[in-house]
Design a protein around this motif. Structure first.
Motif, PDB file in Angstrom:
ATOM      1  N   THR A  82       2.671   6.240   9.161  1.00  0.00           N
ATOM      2  CA  THR A  82       2.890   4.797   9.236  1.00  0.00           C
ATOM      3  C   THR A  82       1.601   4.030   9.511  1.00  0.00           C
ATOM      4  O   THR A  82       1.487   2.870   9.126  1.00  0.00           O
ATOM      5  N   HIS A  83       0.624   4.692  10.153  1.00  0.00           N
ATOM      6  CA  HIS A  83      -0.632   3.971  10.418  1.00  0.00           C
ATOM      7  C   HIS A  83      -1.356   3.606   9.122  1.00  0.00           C
ATOM      8  O   HIS A  83      -2.042   2.593   9.052  1.00  0.00           O
ATOM      9  N   LEU A  84      -1.180   4.409   8.069  1.00  0.00           N
ATOM     10  CA  LEU A  84      -1.783   4.073   6.767  1.00  0.00           C
ATOM     11  C   LEU A  84      -1.147   2.801   6.203  1.00  0.00           C
ATOM     12  O   LEU A  84      -1.837   1.919   5.699  1.00  0.00           O
ATOM     13  N   ALA A  85       0.168   2.713   6.303  1.00  0.00           N
ATOM     14  CA  ALA A  85       0.863   1.517   5.832  1.00  0.00           C
ATOM     15  C   ALA A  85       0.485   0.313   6.688  1.00  0.00           C
ATOM     16  O   ALA A  85       0.249  -0.786   6.163  1.00  0.00           O
ATOM     17  N   ASN A  86       0.410   0.501   7.987  1.00  0.00           N
ATOM     18  CA  ASN A  86       0.038  -0.585   8.897  1.00  0.00           C
ATOM     19  C   ASN A  86      -1.349  -1.122   8.578  1.00  0.00           C
ATOM     20  O   ASN A  86      -1.564  -2.335   8.547  1.00  0.00           O
ATOM     21  N   TYR A  87      -2.296  -0.225   8.340  1.00  0.00           N
ATOM     22  CA  TYR A  87      -3.660  -0.636   7.999  1.00  0.00           C
ATOM     23  C   TYR A  87      -3.662  -1.423   6.687  1.00  0.00           C
ATOM     24  O   TYR A  87      -4.315  -2.455   6.561  1.00  0.00           O
ATOM     25  N   ALA A  88      -2.916  -0.930   5.707  1.00  0.00           N
ATOM     26  CA  ALA A  88      -2.838  -1.610   4.406  1.00  0.00           C
ATOM     27  C   ALA A  88      -2.237  -3.006   4.569  1.00  0.00           C
ATOM     28  O   ALA A  88      -2.720  -3.974   3.967  1.00  0.00           O
ATOM     29  N   ILE A  89      -1.210  -3.121   5.380  1.00  0.00           N
ATOM     30  CA  ILE A  89      -0.568  -4.420   5.611  1.00  0.00           C
ATOM     31  C   ILE A  89      -1.540  -5.385   6.273  1.00  0.00           C
ATOM     32  O   ILE A  89      -1.621  -6.565   5.895  1.00  0.00           O
ATOM     33  N   LYS A  90      -2.311  -4.907   7.244  1.00  0.00           N
ATOM     34  CA  LYS A  90      -3.312  -5.768   7.899  1.00  0.00           C
ATOM     35  C   LYS A  90      -4.340  -6.268   6.884  1.00  0.00           C
ATOM     36  O   LYS A  90      -4.746  -7.433   6.913  1.00  0.00           O
ATOM     37  N   LYS A  91      -4.760  -5.394   5.981  1.00  0.00           N
ATOM     38  CA  LYS A  91      -5.726  -5.803   4.963  1.00  0.00           C
ATOM     39  C   LYS A  91      -5.104  -6.818   4.000  1.00  0.00           C
ATOM     40  O   LYS A  91      -5.736  -7.824   3.657  1.00  0.00           O
ATOM     41  N   THR A  99       8.023  -7.094  10.520  1.00  0.00           N
ATOM     42  CA  THR A  99       8.437  -7.412   9.157  1.00  0.00           C
ATOM     43  C   THR A  99       7.231  -7.898   8.364  1.00  0.00           C
ATOM     44  O   THR A  99       6.257  -8.394   8.930  1.00  0.00           O
ATOM     45  N   VAL A 100       7.324  -7.728   7.060  1.00  0.00           N
ATOM     46  CA  VAL A 100       6.255  -8.146   6.159  1.00  0.00           C
ATOM     47  C   VAL A 100       6.898  -8.949   5.036  1.00  0.00           C
ATOM     48  O   VAL A 100       7.856  -8.494   4.409  1.00  0.00           O
ATOM     49  N   ALA A 101       6.365 -10.149   4.798  1.00  0.00           N
ATOM     50  CA  ALA A 101       6.882 -11.023   3.743  1.00  0.00           C
ATOM     51  C   ALA A 101       5.744 -11.408   2.811  1.00  0.00           C
ATOM     52  O   ALA A 101       4.576 -11.438   3.210  1.00  0.00           O
ATOM     53  N   ILE A 102       6.088 -11.698   1.595  1.00  0.00           N
ATOM     54  CA  ILE A 102       5.097 -12.094   0.589  1.00  0.00           C
ATOM     55  C   ILE A 102       4.719 -13.566   0.804  1.00  0.00           C
ATOM     56  O   ILE A 102       5.541 -14.358   1.249  1.00  0.00           O
ATOM     57  N   THR A 103       3.491 -13.896   0.492  1.00  0.00           N
ATOM     58  CA  THR A 103       3.045 -15.288   0.537  1.00  0.00           C
ATOM     59  C   THR A 103       3.053 -15.848  -0.882  1.00  0.00           C
ATOM     60  O   THR A 103       3.244 -15.106  -1.853  1.00  0.00           O
ATOM     61  N   GLU A 104       2.808 -17.130  -0.986  1.00  0.00           N
ATOM     62  CA  GLU A 104       2.714 -17.756  -2.305  1.00  0.00           C
ATOM     63  C   GLU A 104       1.580 -17.128  -3.116  1.00  0.00           C
ATOM     64  O   GLU A 104       1.728 -16.844  -4.309  1.00  0.00           O
ATOM     65  N   LYS A 105       0.452 -16.898  -2.444  1.00  0.00           N
ATOM     66  CA  LYS A 105      -0.682 -16.264  -3.120  1.00  0.00           C
ATOM     67  C   LYS A 105      -0.315 -14.848  -3.563  1.00  0.00           C
ATOM     68  O   LYS A 105      -0.650 -14.426  -4.678  1.00  0.00           O
ATOM     69  N   GLY A 106       0.403 -14.120  -2.713  1.00  0.00           N
ATOM     70  CA  GLY A 106       0.836 -12.768  -3.069  1.00  0.00           C
ATOM     71  C   GLY A 106       1.753 -12.754  -4.271  1.00  0.00           C
ATOM     72  O   GLY A 106       1.624 -11.918  -5.174  1.00  0.00           O
ATOM     73  N   THR A 107       2.680 -13.705  -4.308  1.00  0.00           N
ATOM     74  CA  THR A 107       3.591 -13.814  -5.455  1.00  0.00           C
ATOM     75  C   THR A 107       2.809 -14.105  -6.731  1.00  0.00           C
ATOM     76  O   THR A 107       3.072 -13.502  -7.783  1.00  0.00           O
ATOM     77  N   ALA A 108       1.835 -15.011  -6.646  1.00  0.00           N
ATOM     78  CA  ALA A 108       1.036 -15.362  -7.828  1.00  0.00           C
ATOM     79  C   ALA A 108       0.244 -14.160  -8.336  1.00  0.00           C
ATOM     80  O   ALA A 108       0.176 -13.926  -9.555  1.00  0.00           O
ATOM     81  N   ILE A 109      -0.335 -13.399  -7.426  1.00  0.00           N
ATOM     82  CA  ILE A 109      -1.107 -12.212  -7.831  1.00  0.00           C
ATOM     83  C   ILE A 109      -0.187 -11.178  -8.478  1.00  0.00           C
ATOM     84  O   ILE A 109      -0.534 -10.579  -9.507  1.00  0.00           O
ATOM     85  N   CYS A 110       1.000 -10.964  -7.895  1.00  0.00           N
ATOM     86  CA  CYS A 110       1.944 -10.004  -8.477  1.00  0.00           C
ATOM     87  C   CYS A 110       2.411 -10.454  -9.854  1.00  0.00           C
ATOM     88  O   CYS A 110       2.579  -9.636 -10.766  1.00  0.00           O
ATOM     89  N   THR A 111       2.612 -11.747 -10.025  1.00  0.00           N
ATOM     90  CA  THR A 111       3.024 -12.287 -11.325  1.00  0.00           C
ATOM     91  C   THR A 111       1.931 -12.050 -12.366  1.00  0.00           C
ATOM     92  O   THR A 111       2.204 -11.594 -13.484  1.00  0.00           O
ATOM     93  N   ARG A 112       0.696 -12.352 -11.991  1.00  0.00           N
ATOM     94  CA  ARG A 112      -0.423 -12.156 -12.927  1.00  0.00           C
ATOM     95  C   ARG A 112      -0.584 -10.677 -13.258  1.00  0.00           C
ATOM     96  O   ARG A 112      -0.820 -10.312 -14.414  1.00  0.00           O
ATOM     97  N   TYR A 113      -0.470  -9.803 -12.262  1.00  0.00           N
ATOM     98  CA  TYR A 113      -0.531  -8.354 -12.470  1.00  0.00           C
ATOM     99  C   TYR A 113       0.537  -7.952 -13.498  1.00  0.00           C
ATOM    100  O   TYR A 113       0.268  -7.189 -14.426  1.00  0.00           O
ATOM    101  N   GLY A 114       1.747  -8.467 -13.340  1.00  0.00           N
ATOM    102  CA  GLY A 114       2.838  -8.149 -14.263  1.00  0.00           C
ATOM    103  C   GLY A 114       2.542  -8.589 -15.691  1.00  0.00           C
ATOM    104  O   GLY A 114       2.884  -7.884 -16.645  1.00  0.00           O
ATOM    105  N   GLU A 115       1.899  -9.734 -15.836  1.00  0.00           N
ATOM    106  CA  GLU A 115       1.535 -10.215 -17.180  1.00  0.00           C
ATOM    107  C   GLU A 115       0.504  -9.288 -17.830  1.00  0.00           C
ATOM    108  O   GLU A 115       0.618  -8.957 -19.019  1.00  0.00           O
ATOM    109  N   ILE A 116      -0.476  -8.872 -17.052  1.00  0.00           N
ATOM    110  CA  ILE A 116      -1.503  -7.965 -17.584  1.00  0.00           C
ATOM    111  C   ILE A 116      -0.879  -6.610 -17.913  1.00  0.00           C
ATOM    112  O   ILE A 116      -1.160  -6.015 -18.961  1.00  0.00           O
TER     113      ILE A 116
END
Length: 185
Positions: free
Chosen positions: A99-108, A125-142
């Motif tokens: 879990t420490h690997l996931a925790n470190y990734a979440i902090k980054k 808990t971990v939630a997506i931000t607007e910027k995160g949603t935009a990056i995921c959307t662009r990733y999906g398009e590529i």
């Protein structure tokens, strides 16, 4: 399911080319009673490395350089259905033991503004931000333009791809069980 080709070397296309056995990286492991499993392991190694390289480069092309493959996986999972996830859920779904690997990734990811953390009772808990949603959307398009289009052009049957995914999930369970057994030796 074993087929009769498992123990058969590949037939040469020309008489001057010698027979070769299964395509593996460890002949000593392929000499088992199921050489096809060694072929799968080698294919998984190649696919895993290619997939990790792809995720990092696609995320860079989407506008977010510097993420590790685990960070890319986590941001996509947190974006999934736009619902906050607990650390335990993230580790369970992605089969992360440490879990420490996931925790470190979440902090980054949080430092990049892609996710935000909170609490639900005693759980992180971990939630997506607007910027995160935009990056995921662009990733999906590529991804659609480069990977999905290529897979479709190769003529892969979607049902075959789904069956392959089910087989890999089943094999992952066998490897998990074997890992527990090996730890008890």
């Amino acid at each position: 399911m074993a087929s009769e080709h498992d123990a058969q070397p590949l037939k040469p296309r020309r008489p001057d080319i010698p027979d070769i056995g299964p395509v593996v990286s460890s002949a000593h492991l392929a000499s088992s009673s199921l050489p096809a499993l060694s072929e799968v392991e080698f294919a998984l190694t190649m696919a895993n490395n290619a997939f990790h390289r792809w995720m990092v480069r696609c995320m860079t092309a989407a506008g977010q350089p510097g993420l590790s493959p685990l960070e890319v996986l986590i941001v996509h999972l947190v974006n999934h259905r736009a619902r906050p996830k607990t650390l335990a859920d993230i580790c369970l779904v992605l089969n992360i033991e440490d879990t420490h690997l996931a925790n470190y990734a979440i902090k980054k990811l949080e430092s990049h503004g892609l996710v935000k953390t909170g609490r639900k009772n005693k759980e992180k808990t971990v939630a997506i931000t607007e910027k995160g949603t935009a990056i995921c959307t662009r990733y999906g398009e590529i991804r659609e333009a480069l990977v999905v289009r290529a897979a479709r052009q190769m003529g892969h049957d979607p049902a075959d791809i789904s069956r392959m995914a089910a087989l890999l999930r089943t094999l992952s369970g066998a490897y998990d069980q074997a890992a527990r057994a090996a730890a008890a030796l």
